[in-house]
Design a protein around this motif. Structure first.
Motif, PDB file in Angstrom:
ATOM      1  N   ILE A  42      38.911  -2.666  22.559  1.00 50.23           N
ATOM      2  CA  ILE A  42      39.568  -1.498  21.969  1.00 50.23           C
ATOM      3  C   ILE A  42      38.532  -0.407  21.701  1.00 50.23           C
ATOM      4  O   ILE A  42      38.730   0.762  22.038  1.00 50.23           O
ATOM      5  CB  ILE A  42      40.312  -1.891  20.677  1.00 50.23           C
ATOM      6  N   ALA A  43      37.407  -0.790  21.121  1.00 52.17           N
ATOM      7  CA  ALA A  43      36.335   0.169  20.820  1.00 52.17           C
ATOM      8  C   ALA A  43      35.755   0.772  22.095  1.00 52.17           C
ATOM      9  O   ALA A  43      35.337   1.939  22.104  1.00 52.17           O
ATOM     10  CB  ALA A  43      35.247  -0.511  20.007  1.00 52.17           C
ATOM     11  N   ALA A  44      35.745  -0.003  23.181  1.00 52.71           N
ATOM     12  CA  ALA A  44      35.223   0.503  24.450  1.00 52.71           C
ATOM     13  C   ALA A  44      36.045   1.696  24.951  1.00 52.71           C
ATOM     14  O   ALA A  44      35.532   2.545  25.677  1.00 52.71           O
ATOM     15  CB  ALA A  44      35.200  -0.608  25.498  1.00 52.71           C
ATOM     16  N   MET A  48      39.522   4.056  17.497  1.00 59.34           N
ATOM     17  CA  MET A  48      39.108   3.503  16.207  1.00 59.34           C
ATOM     18  C   MET A  48      40.292   3.271  15.286  1.00 59.34           C
ATOM     19  O   MET A  48      40.163   2.656  14.244  1.00 59.34           O
ATOM     20  CB  MET A  48      38.111   4.446  15.519  1.00 59.34           C
ATOM     21  N   SER A  49      41.445   3.771  15.667  1.00 54.99           N
ATOM     22  CA  SER A  49      42.651   3.618  14.867  1.00 54.99           C
ATOM     23  C   SER A  49      43.763   3.093  15.769  1.00 54.99           C
ATOM     24  O   SER A  49      44.065   3.685  16.796  1.00 54.99           O
ATOM     25  CB  SER A  49      43.037   4.974  14.269  1.00 54.99           C
ATOM     26  N   THR A  50      44.349   1.962  15.372  1.00 52.40           N
ATOM     27  CA  THR A  50      45.397   1.355  16.183  1.00 52.40           C
ATOM     28  C   THR A  50      46.753   1.657  15.565  1.00 52.40           C
ATOM     29  O   THR A  50      46.834   1.990  14.395  1.00 52.40           O
ATOM     30  CB  THR A  50      45.188  -0.167  16.286  1.00 52.40           C
ATOM     31  N   PRO A  51      47.825   1.567  16.336  1.00 48.24           N
ATOM     32  CA  PRO A  51      47.867   1.127  17.724  1.00 48.24           C
ATOM     33  C   PRO A  51      47.431   2.227  18.689  1.00 48.24           C
ATOM     34  O   PRO A  51      47.521   3.413  18.380  1.00 48.24           O
ATOM     35  CB  PRO A  51      49.338   0.775  17.944  1.00 48.24           C
ATOM     36  N   GLY A  52      46.968   1.792  19.830  1.00 49.24           N
ATOM     37  CA  GLY A  52      46.575   2.713  20.876  1.00 49.24           C
ATOM     38  C   GLY A  52      47.419   2.510  22.113  1.00 49.24           C
ATOM     39  O   GLY A  52      47.885   1.403  22.380  1.00 49.24           O
ATOM     40  N   LEU A  53      47.623   3.572  22.859  1.00 50.81           N
ATOM     41  CA  LEU A  53      48.400   3.517  24.100  1.00 50.81           C
ATOM     42  C   LEU A  53      47.518   3.992  25.243  1.00 50.81           C
ATOM     43  O   LEU A  53      46.995   5.111  25.210  1.00 50.81           O
ATOM     44  CB  LEU A  53      49.639   4.414  23.993  1.00 50.81           C
ATOM     45  N   LYS A  58      43.755   5.472  30.994  1.00 50.97           N
ATOM     46  CA  LYS A  58      43.600   6.738  30.257  1.00 50.97           C
ATOM     47  C   LYS A  58      44.248   6.597  28.875  1.00 50.97           C
ATOM     48  O   LYS A  58      45.430   6.275  28.767  1.00 50.97           O
ATOM     49  CB  LYS A  58      44.257   7.870  31.032  1.00 50.97           C
ATOM     50  N   VAL A  59      43.465   6.865  27.823  1.00 54.38           N
ATOM     51  CA  VAL A  59      43.985   6.800  26.456  1.00 54.38           C
ATOM     52  C   VAL A  59      44.916   7.987  26.231  1.00 54.38           C
ATOM     53  O   VAL A  59      44.514   9.142  26.363  1.00 54.38           O
ATOM     54  CB  VAL A  59      42.838   6.821  25.422  1.00 54.38           C
TER      55      VAL A  59
END
Length: 75
Positions: A42-44, A48-53, A58-59
């Motif tokens: 996740i950090a890669a 730094m704040s979840t949830p992430g999509l 591509k973030v």
């Protein structure tokens, strides 16, 4: 299309995953949903704040639960 949901598996992460799946189906796109719970991975992504999509590497979002409509616009 590969959609990754970044987070520890909390309720918000599950909801984001469900919304992403629904958005992909509504858009008529085949998608594989992958849950990423390893904090190093996740950090890669710089999240730094979840949830992430993440879609196809591509973030697109971090730290909030997007609606089906919001995800649909991003796809």
């Amino acid at each position: 299309m590969i959609i990754e949901i970044l987070g520890p598996g909390c309720k918000k992460c599950v909801t984001l995953g469900d919304n992403a799946k629904a958005a992909a189906e509504a858009a008529g796109r085949a998608a594989r949903i992958v849950k990423v719970t390893d904090f190093a991975k996740i950090a890669a992504y710089g999240v730094m704040s979840t949830p992430g999509l993440v879609v196809d590497g591509k973030v697109l979002s971090a730290g909030k639960v997007l609606s089906v409509e919001e995800i649909g616009r991003l796809l």
